[in-house]
Design a protein around this motif. Structure first.
Motif, PDB file in Angstrom:
ATOM      1  N   ILE A 178       0.849  -1.179   0.000  1.00 30.97           N
ATOM      2  CA  ILE A 178       0.000   0.000   0.000  1.00 30.97           C
ATOM      3  C   ILE A 178       0.893   1.239   0.000  1.00 30.97           C
ATOM      4  CG2 ILE A 178      -1.916   1.180   1.138  1.00 30.97           C
ATOM      5  CD1 ILE A 178      -2.488  -1.784   0.433  1.00 30.97           C
ATOM      6  N   PHE A 179       0.686   2.124  -0.954  1.00 28.49           N
ATOM      7  CA  PHE A 179       1.425   3.388  -0.951  1.00 28.49           C
ATOM      8  C   PHE A 179       0.752   4.370   0.009  1.00 28.49           C
ATOM      9  CE2 PHE A 179       2.969   2.201  -5.356  1.00 28.49           C
ATOM     10  CZ  PHE A 179       4.286   2.009  -4.955  1.00 28.49           C
ATOM     11  N   THR A 180       1.570   5.020   0.829  1.00 27.68           N
ATOM     12  CA  THR A 180       1.082   5.994   1.803  1.00 27.68           C
ATOM     13  C   THR A 180       1.929   7.264   1.697  1.00 27.68           C
ATOM     14  OG1 THR A 180       2.587   5.363   3.606  1.00 27.68           O
ATOM     15  CG2 THR A 180       0.561   4.062   3.351  1.00 27.68           C
ATOM     16  N   ARG A 181       1.650   8.235   2.556  1.00 23.10           N
ATOM     17  CA  ARG A 181       2.460   9.454   2.582  1.00 23.10           C
ATOM     18  C   ARG A 181       3.790   9.225   3.287  1.00 23.10           C
ATOM     19  NH1 ARG A 181       1.357  13.495   5.337  1.00 23.10           N
ATOM     20  NH2 ARG A 181      -0.216  12.615   6.729  1.00 23.10           N
ATOM     21  N   GLY A 182       3.919   8.141   4.031  1.00 21.95           N
ATOM     22  CA  GLY A 182       5.155   7.872   4.745  1.00 21.95           C
ATOM     23  C   GLY A 182       4.932   6.881   5.865  1.00 21.95           C
ATOM     24  N   THR A 183       5.964   6.673   6.660  1.00 20.94           N
ATOM     25  CA  THR A 183       5.891   5.728   7.772  1.00 20.94           C
ATOM     26  C   THR A 183       4.779   6.098   8.747  1.00 20.94           C
ATOM     27  OG1 THR A 183       8.269   5.297   7.592  1.00 20.94           O
ATOM     28  CG2 THR A 183       7.213   4.710   9.662  1.00 20.94           C
ATOM     29  N   GLY A 238      -7.196   6.117  -1.384  1.00 22.52           N
ATOM     30  CA  GLY A 238      -8.239   7.041  -1.794  1.00 22.52           C
ATOM     31  C   GLY A 238      -7.667   8.322  -2.371  1.00 22.52           C
ATOM     32  N   GLY A 239      -8.371   8.877  -3.373  1.00 21.05           N
ATOM     33  CA  GLY A 239      -7.941  10.115  -3.997  1.00 21.05           C
ATOM     34  C   GLY A 239      -6.844   9.892  -5.015  1.00 21.05           C
ATOM     35  N   THR A 240      -6.428  10.971  -5.653  1.00 24.24           N
ATOM     36  CA  THR A 240      -5.308  10.867  -6.590  1.00 24.24           C
ATOM     37  C   THR A 240      -4.066  10.448  -5.823  1.00 24.24           C
ATOM     38  OG1 THR A 240      -6.213  12.545  -8.066  1.00 24.24           O
ATOM     39  CG2 THR A 240      -3.834  12.132  -8.189  1.00 24.24           C
ATOM     40  N   PRO A 241      -3.445   9.359  -6.206  1.00 22.67           N
ATOM     41  CA  PRO A 241      -2.315   8.855  -5.417  1.00 22.67           C
ATOM     42  C   PRO A 241      -1.043   9.664  -5.641  1.00 22.67           C
ATOM     43  CG  PRO A 241      -2.704   7.440  -7.304  1.00 22.67           C
ATOM     44  CD  PRO A 241      -3.808   8.449  -7.308  1.00 22.67           C
ATOM     45  N   ILE A 242      -0.005   9.289  -4.930  1.00 21.66           N
ATOM     46  CA  ILE A 242       1.283   9.987  -4.985  1.00 21.66           C
ATOM     47  C   ILE A 242       2.062   9.400  -6.156  1.00 21.66           C
ATOM     48  CG2 ILE A 242       3.245  10.734  -3.579  1.00 21.66           C
ATOM     49  CD1 ILE A 242       1.464   9.422  -1.189  1.00 21.66           C
ATOM     50  N   ILE A 243       1.698   9.798  -7.346  1.00 17.22           N
ATOM     51  CA  ILE A 243       2.186   9.142  -8.563  1.00 17.22           C
ATOM     52  C   ILE A 243       3.685   9.366  -8.747  1.00 17.22           C
ATOM     53  CG2 ILE A 243       1.866   8.875 -11.044  1.00 17.22           C
ATOM     54  CD1 ILE A 243      -0.978  10.133 -10.599  1.00 17.22           C
ATOM     55  N   CYS A 262       6.889 -10.724   9.984  1.00 17.59           N
ATOM     56  CA  CYS A 262       6.117  -9.668  10.628  1.00 17.59           C
ATOM     57  C   CYS A 262       4.757  -9.561   9.942  1.00 17.59           C
ATOM     58  CB  CYS A 262       6.860  -8.339  10.561  1.00 17.59           C
ATOM     59  SG  CYS A 262       7.400  -7.890   8.895  1.00 17.59           S
ATOM     60  N   ASP A 263       3.784  -9.031  10.662  1.00 18.92           N
ATOM     61  CA  ASP A 263       2.436  -8.909  10.103  1.00 18.92           C
ATOM     62  C   ASP A 263       2.272  -7.620   9.314  1.00 18.92           C
ATOM     63  OD1 ASP A 263       1.092 -11.330  11.421  1.00 18.92           O
ATOM     64  OD2 ASP A 263       2.071 -10.318  13.101  1.00 18.92           O
ATOM     65  N   PHE A 264       2.942  -6.566   9.786  1.00 17.97           N
ATOM     66  CA  PHE A 264       2.963  -5.287   9.090  1.00 17.97           C
ATOM     67  C   PHE A 264       4.396  -4.760   9.111  1.00 17.97           C
ATOM     68  CE2 PHE A 264      -1.237  -5.623  11.109  1.00 17.97           C
ATOM     69  CZ  PHE A 264      -2.080  -5.464  10.004  1.00 17.97           C
ATOM     70  N   PHE A 265       4.780  -4.080   8.038  1.00  9.52           N
ATOM     71  CA  PHE A 265       6.112  -3.495   7.939  1.00  9.52           C
ATOM     72  C   PHE A 265       5.956  -2.170   7.214  1.00  9.52           C
ATOM     73  CE2 PHE A 265      10.343  -2.740   6.301  1.00  9.52           C
ATOM     74  CZ  PHE A 265      11.200  -3.282   7.241  1.00  9.52           C
ATOM     75  N   VAL A 266       6.540  -1.093   7.761  1.00  7.69           N
ATOM     76  CA  VAL A 266       6.323   0.238   7.204  1.00  7.69           C
ATOM     77  C   VAL A 266       7.657   0.947   7.008  1.00  7.69           C
ATOM     78  CG1 VAL A 266       4.035   0.409   8.262  1.00  7.69           C
ATOM     79  CG2 VAL A 266       6.023   1.271   9.510  1.00  7.69           C
ATOM     80  N   PHE A 267       7.712   1.806   5.969  1.00  5.49           N
ATOM     81  CA  PHE A 267       8.927   2.583   5.746  1.00  5.49           C
ATOM     82  C   PHE A 267       8.624   3.774   4.849  1.00  5.49           C
ATOM     83  CE2 PHE A 267       8.828  -0.841   2.637  1.00  5.49           C
ATOM     84  CZ  PHE A 267       9.202  -0.253   1.436  1.00  5.49           C
ATOM     85  N   SER A 268       9.607   4.695   4.757  1.00  5.01           N
ATOM     86  CA  SER A 268       9.459   5.937   4.000  1.00  5.01           C
ATOM     87  C   SER A 268      10.447   5.996   2.849  1.00  5.01           C
ATOM     88  CB  SER A 268       9.692   7.145   4.912  1.00  5.01           C
ATOM     89  OG  SER A 268       8.709   7.224   5.920  1.00  5.01           O
ATOM     90  N   GLY A 269      10.024   6.625   1.750  1.00  6.38           N
ATOM     91  CA  GLY A 269      10.881   6.744   0.587  1.00  6.38           C
ATOM     92  C   GLY A 269      12.014   7.733   0.757  1.00  6.38           C
ATOM     93  N   HIS A 270      11.788   8.821   1.505  1.00  2.00           N
ATOM     94  CA  HIS A 270      12.773   9.903   1.538  1.00  2.00           C
ATOM     95  C   HIS A 270      14.046   9.526   2.289  1.00  2.00           C
ATOM     96  CE1 HIS A 270      12.375  11.418   5.758  1.00  2.00           C
ATOM     97  NE2 HIS A 270      11.224  10.792   5.676  1.00  2.00           N
ATOM     98  N   LYS A 271      14.006   8.455   3.070  1.00  2.00           N
ATOM     99  CA  LYS A 271      15.212   8.008   3.768  1.00  2.00           C
ATOM    100  C   LYS A 271      16.023   7.007   2.939  1.00  2.00           C
ATOM    101  CE  LYS A 271      13.062   8.558   8.343  1.00  2.00           C
ATOM    102  NZ  LYS A 271      13.765   9.744   8.847  1.00  2.00           N
ATOM    103  N   MET A 272      15.501   6.627   1.784  1.00  2.00           N
ATOM    104  CA  MET A 272      16.165   5.615   0.958  1.00  2.00           C
ATOM    105  C   MET A 272      16.359   6.103  -0.480  1.00  2.00           C
ATOM    106  SD  MET A 272      13.040   2.825   0.791  1.00  2.00           S
ATOM    107  CE  MET A 272      13.675   1.952  -0.649  1.00  2.00           C
ATOM    108  N   LEU A 273      16.770   7.359  -0.599  1.00  2.00           N
ATOM    109  CA  LEU A 273      17.122   8.000  -1.872  1.00  2.00           C
ATOM    110  C   LEU A 273      15.918   8.445  -2.687  1.00  2.00           C
ATOM    111  CD1 LEU A 273      20.052   5.697  -3.146  1.00  2.00           C
ATOM    112  CD2 LEU A 273      20.130   7.535  -1.435  1.00  2.00           C
ATOM    113  N   GLY A 274      14.706   8.165  -2.211  1.00  7.35           N
ATOM    114  CA  GLY A 274      13.509   8.542  -2.934  1.00  7.35           C
ATOM    115  C   GLY A 274      12.992   9.903  -2.504  1.00  7.35           C
ATOM    116  N   PRO A 275      11.905  10.362  -3.119  1.00  8.78           N
ATOM    117  CA  PRO A 275      11.339  11.670  -2.776  1.00  8.78           C
ATOM    118  C   PRO A 275      10.581  11.639  -1.465  1.00  8.78           C
ATOM    119  CG  PRO A 275      10.007  10.595  -4.444  1.00  8.78           C
ATOM    120  CD  PRO A 275      11.199   9.717  -4.238  1.00  8.78           C
ATOM    121  N   SER A 276      10.332  12.822  -0.908  1.00 14.46           N
ATOM    122  CA  SER A 276       9.505  12.912   0.290  1.00 14.46           C
ATOM    123  C   SER A 276       8.038  12.761  -0.095  1.00 14.46           C
ATOM    124  CB  SER A 276       9.735  14.248   0.999  1.00 14.46           C
ATOM    125  OG  SER A 276       9.450  15.317   0.123  1.00 14.46           O
ATOM    126  N   GLY A 277       7.204  12.417   0.886  1.00 16.30           N
ATOM    127  CA  GLY A 277       5.772  12.299   0.652  1.00 16.30           C
ATOM    128  C   GLY A 277       5.318  10.961   0.136  1.00 16.30           C
TER     129      GLY A 277
END
Length: 406
Positions: free
Chosen positions: A87-92, A273-278, A215-230
């Protein structure tokens, strides 16, 4: 790894700050972005900008292929079983809150337990405080050892048949502690509990296999791994995600809408939901390509060498206090006697060195350390031992300056 060649991919590093070559030692807060990631995001906006899933025209098809292609890259990167589990989210933070509202609160009853550690980032603490308050559940903490690690004996004692959730950082953003997630998962599941892992500080730096970790759930953010924020990722086992209801409602996540009833799309889109973070997802996909080309094993080895070297060199400074275990991820958190961490960071910045100072969104851990704040130098694939030498020399200079002042 050819660090000189890698550094050429990061134009931001090729500059002076306050008259000195930039030494960027704050990647635990956010990493810098390589040219291939920047160019991929630029390419999307320059050539392929369109909404996804909805249009049948060429630009819409290209955007959808880029967005869903990134999901497939994430799935392979962490070895998920299916793209339905990504699932894509805004971040962790958003990912953790999604689990808190859509799964945990629905399964909590009064007197149930949520087990944590005192080293958690606020993002993996406050949602569980709020869930416990709302449902009358109990927060329990696995005690830390003197060096900031945890013992399996204490994990065994903390998790009981009343435990519904265990929430734990894979790597501490302050101590660099690497927690034994696979072993914790085994204990949690033995008692019927679920495990959510905050992978914000591990995913950029080591190979992640969520099926092996179990693990049942695992979460992480793109901006800490060379990707963009958000942009971030919520991984969840498909069966659990199927049980969960969306937390955001609107366009994109629906199947059928009537005036009085609606139904949701299948996984993973019912949570988007909504326009995703394309552009963010496409940029994250490019970051994954870059990391995999270098190799996570190579990155982890390099960072551990840097951390070991930094520990060795920093320990030669009189009056320095270093926190965390010897075996750690690629960061060192410390204080200089009688010098506030903010003053340390300001002094280093005058020399072109970027570090972090403050409570690092981990105030309970600061209390456990008996300090109000600390300074932190964190390393990534583009850092060098020469930069650590510059850091150590500047710390000596800072200590001497404040010693003379006071």
């Amino acid at each position: 790894m050819d660090i000189k060649e890698i550094r050429k991919s990061f134009p931001i590093l090729n500059q002076e700050v306050n008259g000195h070559p930039l030494v960027y030692l704050d990647s635990a807060a956010t990493s810098q972005k390589p040219i291939p990631v920047i160019e991929k995001i630029n390419e999307y906006y320059r050539l392929n900008n369109s909404n996804v899933h909805r249009g049948v025209h060429t630009l819409g098809t290209r955007a959808t292929e880029g967005y869903e292609g990134a999901r497939d890259k994430v799935k392979n990167f962490i070895n998920a079983n299916s793209t339905k589990e990504i699932i894509f989210t805004r971040g962790t933070t958003t990912a953790i809150n999604t689990v808190a509202y859509s799964y945990v609160r629905l399964h909590l009853e009064e007197g149930d337990e949520i087990v944590l550690t005192p080293m958690e980032h606020h993002s993996n603490l406050i949602p569980w405080q709020q869930a416990a308050k709302a449902k009358g559940a109990i927060l329990k903490y696995i005690p830390l050892q003197e060096d900031g690690s945890i013992r399996m004996e204490d994990v065994e004692n903390a998790i009981t048949d009343r435990t519904k959730l265990v929430a734990m950082a894979h790597v501490s953003n302050v101590l660099g502690t690497i927690n034994p997630i696979k072993e914790v998962a085994e204990i949690a599941h033995k008692h019927g509990a679920k495990l959510i892992v905050d992978g914000a500080q591990s995913t950029p730096h080591m190979k992640i296999d969520v099926q092996d970790l179990d693990c049942d759930f695992f979460v992480f953010s793109g901006h800490k791994m060379l990707g963009p924020s958000g942009i971030g990722v919520l991984y969840g086992k498909q069966q659990l995600l199927e049980e969960m209801e969306p937390v955001e409602f609107g366009g994109e996540m629906i199947d059928f809408v009537d005036l009085y009833e609606s139904t949701w799309k299948e996984l993973p889109w019912k949570f988007e939901g909504g326009t995703p973070i394309i552009a963010g997802a496409i940029g994250l996909g490019a970051a994954i390509d870059y990391l995999e080309e270098i190799g996570l094993d190579n990155i982890e080895k390099h960072e551990k060498e840097l951390a070991a070297y930094a520990l060795q060199q920093m320990k030669t400074i009189d009056g320095i206090q270093i926190y965390g275990p010897e075996n750690r991820a690629g960061l060192v958190t410390f204080n200089l006697d009688d010098v506030h961490p903010h003053d340390v960071a300001t002094a280093l910045d005058s020399e072109g060195i970027a570090i972090r100072a403050g409570h690092h969104c981990a105030q309970p851990l600061m209390k456990w350390l008996n300090v109000t704040a600390t300074a932190r130098a964190s390393f990534y694939l583009y850092n060098t031992k020469e930069e650590i030498d510059i850091l150590v020399a500047s710390l000596r200079k800072t200590k001497e300056f404040f010693g003379d002042v006071f």
